[in-house]
Design a protein around this motif. Structure first.
Motif, PDB file in Angstrom:
ATOM      1  N   GLY A  40      -7.060  16.890  20.328  1.00 36.76           N
ATOM      2  CA  GLY A  40      -8.422  17.316  20.584  1.00 36.76           C
ATOM      3  C   GLY A  40      -8.738  18.662  19.971  1.00 36.76           C
ATOM      4  N   ILE A  41      -9.905  18.752  19.355  1.00 37.15           N
ATOM      5  CA  ILE A  41     -10.429  20.024  18.855  1.00 37.15           C
ATOM      6  C   ILE A  41     -11.373  20.577  19.913  1.00 37.15           C
ATOM      7  N   ASN A  42     -11.071  21.768  20.431  1.00 40.49           N
ATOM      8  CA  ASN A  42     -11.858  22.373  21.494  1.00 40.49           C
ATOM      9  C   ASN A  42     -12.931  23.284  20.900  1.00 40.49           C
ATOM     10  N   MET A  43     -14.173  22.927  21.133  1.00 38.99           N
ATOM     11  CA  MET A  43     -15.309  23.725  20.654  1.00 38.99           C
ATOM     12  C   MET A  43     -15.817  24.570  21.826  1.00 38.99           C
ATOM     13  N   VAL A  44     -15.311  25.791  21.906  1.00 38.12           N
ATOM     14  CA  VAL A  44     -15.611  26.670  23.043  1.00 38.12           C
ATOM     15  C   VAL A  44     -16.953  27.358  22.821  1.00 38.12           C
ATOM     16  N   ASN A  45     -17.802  27.289  23.829  1.00 42.47           N
ATOM     17  CA  ASN A  45     -19.108  27.937  23.801  1.00 42.47           C
ATOM     18  C   ASN A  45     -19.063  29.145  24.736  1.00 42.47           C
ATOM     19  N   VAL A  46     -18.961  30.352  24.164  1.00 44.62           N
ATOM     20  CA  VAL A  46     -18.869  31.580  24.951  1.00 44.62           C
ATOM     21  C   VAL A  46     -20.268  31.977  25.427  1.00 44.62           C
ATOM     22  N   LEU A  47     -20.391  32.294  26.732  1.00 42.46           N
ATOM     23  CA  LEU A  47     -21.703  32.525  27.339  1.00 42.46           C
ATOM     24  C   LEU A  47     -21.936  33.972  27.740  1.00 42.46           C
ATOM     25  N   ASP A  48     -21.033  34.892  27.395  1.00 47.23           N
ATOM     26  CA  ASP A  48     -21.297  36.307  27.672  1.00 47.23           C
ATOM     27  C   ASP A  48     -20.917  37.139  26.456  1.00 47.23           C
ATOM     28  N   ASN A  49     -21.196  38.450  26.527  1.00 46.81           N
ATOM     29  CA  ASN A  49     -20.993  39.314  25.365  1.00 46.81           C
ATOM     30  C   ASN A  49     -19.688  40.107  25.438  1.00 46.81           C
ATOM     31  N   HIS A  50     -18.794  39.729  26.370  1.00 42.02           N
ATOM     32  CA  HIS A  50     -17.529  40.449  26.474  1.00 42.02           C
ATOM     33  C   HIS A  50     -16.463  39.920  25.524  1.00 42.02           C
ATOM     34  N   MET A  51     -16.634  38.681  25.079  1.00 37.63           N
ATOM     35  CA  MET A  51     -15.572  38.065  24.279  1.00 37.63           C
ATOM     36  C   MET A  51     -16.174  37.096  23.275  1.00 37.63           C
ATOM     37  N   GLU A  52     -15.354  36.687  22.344  1.00 40.40           N
ATOM     38  CA  GLU A  52     -15.739  35.653  21.394  1.00 40.40           C
ATOM     39  C   GLU A  52     -14.531  34.752  21.157  1.00 40.40           C
ATOM     40  N   LYS A  53     -14.824  33.494  20.843  1.00 36.96           N
ATOM     41  CA  LYS A  53     -13.727  32.543  20.629  1.00 36.96           C
ATOM     42  C   LYS A  53     -13.030  32.823  19.307  1.00 36.96           C
ATOM     43  N   GLU A  54     -11.776  32.448  19.247  1.00 32.75           N
ATOM     44  CA  GLU A  54     -11.005  32.495  18.022  1.00 32.75           C
ATOM     45  C   GLU A  54     -10.475  31.097  17.723  1.00 32.75           C
ATOM     46  N   SER A  55     -10.199  30.815  16.486  1.00 37.79           N
ATOM     47  CA  SER A  55      -9.567  29.547  16.160  1.00 37.79           C
ATOM     48  C   SER A  55      -8.050  29.781  16.149  1.00 37.79           C
ATOM     49  N   GLU A  83      -3.283  11.329  31.623  1.00 40.55           N
ATOM     50  CA  GLU A  83      -2.754  12.015  30.448  1.00 40.55           C
ATOM     51  C   GLU A  83      -2.392  13.446  30.817  1.00 40.55           C
ATOM     52  N   PHE A  84      -1.314  13.945  30.242  1.00 36.34           N
ATOM     53  CA  PHE A  84      -0.948  15.347  30.365  1.00 36.34           C
ATOM     54  C   PHE A  84      -1.499  16.090  29.146  1.00 36.34           C
ATOM     55  N   ASP A  85      -2.400  17.054  29.408  1.00 34.67           N
ATOM     56  CA  ASP A  85      -3.040  17.833  28.342  1.00 34.67           C
ATOM     57  C   ASP A  85      -2.361  19.187  28.204  1.00 34.67           C
ATOM     58  N   PHE A  86      -2.022  19.534  26.987  1.00 35.81           N
ATOM     59  CA  PHE A  86      -1.458  20.850  26.678  1.00 35.81           C
ATOM     60  C   PHE A  86      -2.498  21.589  25.838  1.00 35.81           C
ATOM     61  N   THR A  87      -3.174  22.552  26.470  1.00 36.64           N
ATOM     62  CA  THR A  87      -4.365  23.178  25.899  1.00 36.64           C
ATOM     63  C   THR A  87      -4.077  24.594  25.422  1.00 36.64           C
ATOM     64  N   LYS A  88      -4.617  24.935  24.255  1.00 39.77           N
ATOM     65  CA  LYS A  88      -4.558  26.293  23.720  1.00 39.77           C
ATOM     66  C   LYS A  88      -5.979  26.847  23.644  1.00 39.77           C
ATOM     67  N   LEU A  89      -6.189  28.012  24.293  1.00 45.02           N
ATOM     68  CA  LEU A  89      -7.474  28.711  24.241  1.00 45.02           C
ATOM     69  C   LEU A  89      -7.228  30.148  23.797  1.00 45.02           C
ATOM     70  N   ASN A  90      -7.929  30.576  22.773  1.00 45.01           N
ATOM     71  CA  ASN A  90      -7.757  31.924  22.224  1.00 45.01           C
ATOM     72  C   ASN A  90      -9.089  32.668  22.258  1.00 45.01           C
ATOM     73  N   TYR A  91      -9.054  33.923  22.745  1.00 44.24           N
ATOM     74  CA  TYR A  91     -10.251  34.756  22.816  1.00 44.24           C
ATOM     75  C   TYR A  91      -9.977  36.132  22.217  1.00 44.24           C
ATOM     76  N   ALA A  92     -11.010  36.698  21.618  1.00 45.97           N
ATOM     77  CA  ALA A  92     -10.995  38.112  21.245  1.00 45.97           C
ATOM     78  C   ALA A  92     -12.010  38.828  22.125  1.00 45.97           C
ATOM     79  N   PHE A  93     -11.648  40.007  22.641  1.00 41.16           N
ATOM     80  CA  PHE A  93     -12.522  40.751  23.544  1.00 41.16           C
ATOM     81  C   PHE A  93     -13.142  41.952  22.840  1.00 41.16           C
ATOM     82  N   SER A  94     -14.273  42.368  23.372  1.00 40.50           N
ATOM     83  CA  SER A  94     -15.009  43.479  22.787  1.00 40.50           C
ATOM     84  C   SER A  94     -14.136  44.720  22.705  1.00 40.50           C
ATOM     85  N   SER A  95     -14.243  45.424  21.610  1.00 37.16           N
ATOM     86  CA  SER A  95     -13.389  46.582  21.355  1.00 37.16           C
ATOM     87  C   SER A  95     -13.613  47.683  22.393  1.00 37.16           C
TER      88      SER A  95
END
Length: 265
Positions: A40-55, A83-95
Motif C-alpha cells: 500500500g502507498i499511504n497518501m497522508v493528508n496533513v491538517l496542521d502547520n506543525h509538520m509535513e509528510k515525507e516520502s 491481515e497484519f499491516d506493517f506501516t511506515k509513517l514519516n514526518y518532518a516538523f517545523s524548524s
C-alpha cells in the motif's frame, strides 16, 4: 456378443464417470479462502502547520482472504479476512518550534515534570495493525479461466504496536543552542496513533483459475480515510508543545492505494 455388451457397459460407465467428475468440477462453490499479500502507498493528508509528510509512506501486509457467494445470487457475495499491516509513517516538523520532554525511552505527557527537553525535527513511526476488510463482492460469469470482480466497502484496522524514532536535539539551555543532532530510538508514547483506522473504498481485479480449484487473484484498490491518524481527546495526554509552551497533537488523515495479490482455494 458378450464382448459387445461388455464394451457398451464399459463405455456407459466411462461416460457416466466423466460427467460426474465434470459436474463436480463445475459446481459453484460458495466460499474460497487463502493467503493474501498487500503493498500500500499511504497518501497522508496533513491538517496542521506543525509538520509535513515525507516520502516514502507505505504499508506491507500479509494475511488471509475469504471470498463468499450468496446461494441465491452466486455473482454477489462478501469479501473479508484478516491481515497484519506493517506501516511506515514519516514526518518532518517545523524548524525550532516543536518540543517534548522525555526520560530514557518514555515521552512525557503534559503535566509530567523533569526529564530532558527535546527539539523534534523529524519522526519515523513503525506501526503494526490488524486489518479486517468487510466489502461487497460483485463477480462476472466465467470467461474461460477468468472471472472479473469489483469490491466496495470498509477496511477496518486496529493498532497493536507502535515504534517511534525521532531525530532532533536535546535542549539544554535557553535560548536554544543546537549542538549535536541526536536520534531517539524505540520511543514509547501510548496514543500517538489513534487505535482505530477506518477507511471506505473500492477495488477491481481478476480471478484466474489456473489449476484445479486454485485461483490467482490480483486487485487494485483505493481507500479514503475516515478517521484521524492521531487523536488525543484529553489535553493532559498531549505530548508535543510549541516554543511558547502550548500543547497540541498532530492532525492528519490517510488515503491508500493498495495492490493486493491472493491465492484462493
Amino acid at each position: 456378443m458378450k464382448k459387445v455388451y461388455s464394451f457398451c457397459l464399459a463405455l456407459i460407465l466411462a461416460v457416466s464417470t466423466t460427467l460426474t467428475v465434470s459436474a463436480q468440477a463445475t459446481e459453484k462453490r460458495t466460499m474460497q479462502a487463502g493467503m493474501t499479500g498487500n503493498f500500500g502507498i499511504n497518501m497522508v493528508n496533513v491538517l496542521d502547520n506543525h509538520m509535513e509528510k515525507e516520502s516514502f509512506n507505505h504499508d506491507l501486509s500479509i494475511g488471509m482472504a475469504i471470498h463468499t457467494s450468496f446461494k441465491s445470487a452466486p455473482n454477489l457475495g462478501l469479501a473479508t479476512g484478516f491481515e497484519f499491516d506493517f506501516t511506515k509513517l514519516n514526518y518532518a516538523f517545523s524548524s525550532d518550534s516543536v518540543f517534548y520532554r522525555y526520560d530514557d525511552t518514555q515521552i512525557f505527557n503534559k503535566g509530567q515534570v523533569g526529564g530532558t527537553e527535546f527539539l523534534l525535527r523529524d519522526r519515523k513511526m513503525s506501526n503494526v495493525s490488524v486489518s479486517i476488510p468487510l466489502m461487497m463482492l460483485f463477480r462476472t460469469e466465467a470467461v474461460g479461466d477468468w472471472k472479473f470482480f469489483g469490491k466496495f466497502g470498509l477496511r477496518n484496522s486496529f493498532l497493536i504496536s507502535q515504534k517511534i524514532t525521532d531525530n532532533g536535539f536535546d535542549v539544554t539551555q535557553v535560548p536554544v543552542q543546537l549542538t549535536t543532532a541526536k536520534e531517539n530510538t524505540n520511543m514509547k508514547s501510548f496514543g500517538e496513533n489513534f487505535f482505530y483506522r477506518g477507511s471506505v473504498g473500492f477495488s477491481a481485479g481478476a480471478e484466474w483459475n489456473f489449476i484445479g480449484s486454485t485461483s490467482l487473484v490480483p486487485e487494485l484498490g483505493f481507500y479514503y480515510g475516515l478517521t484521524p491518524l492521531h487523536f488525543r481527546a484529553i489535553g493532559d495526554n498531549f505530548t508535543l508543545y510549541e516554543a511558547d509552551g502550548t500543547y497540541f497533537y498532530p492532525r492528519a488523515k490517510q488515503n491508500q492505494l493498495i495492490l493486493k495479490v491472493s491465492i484462493l482455494f
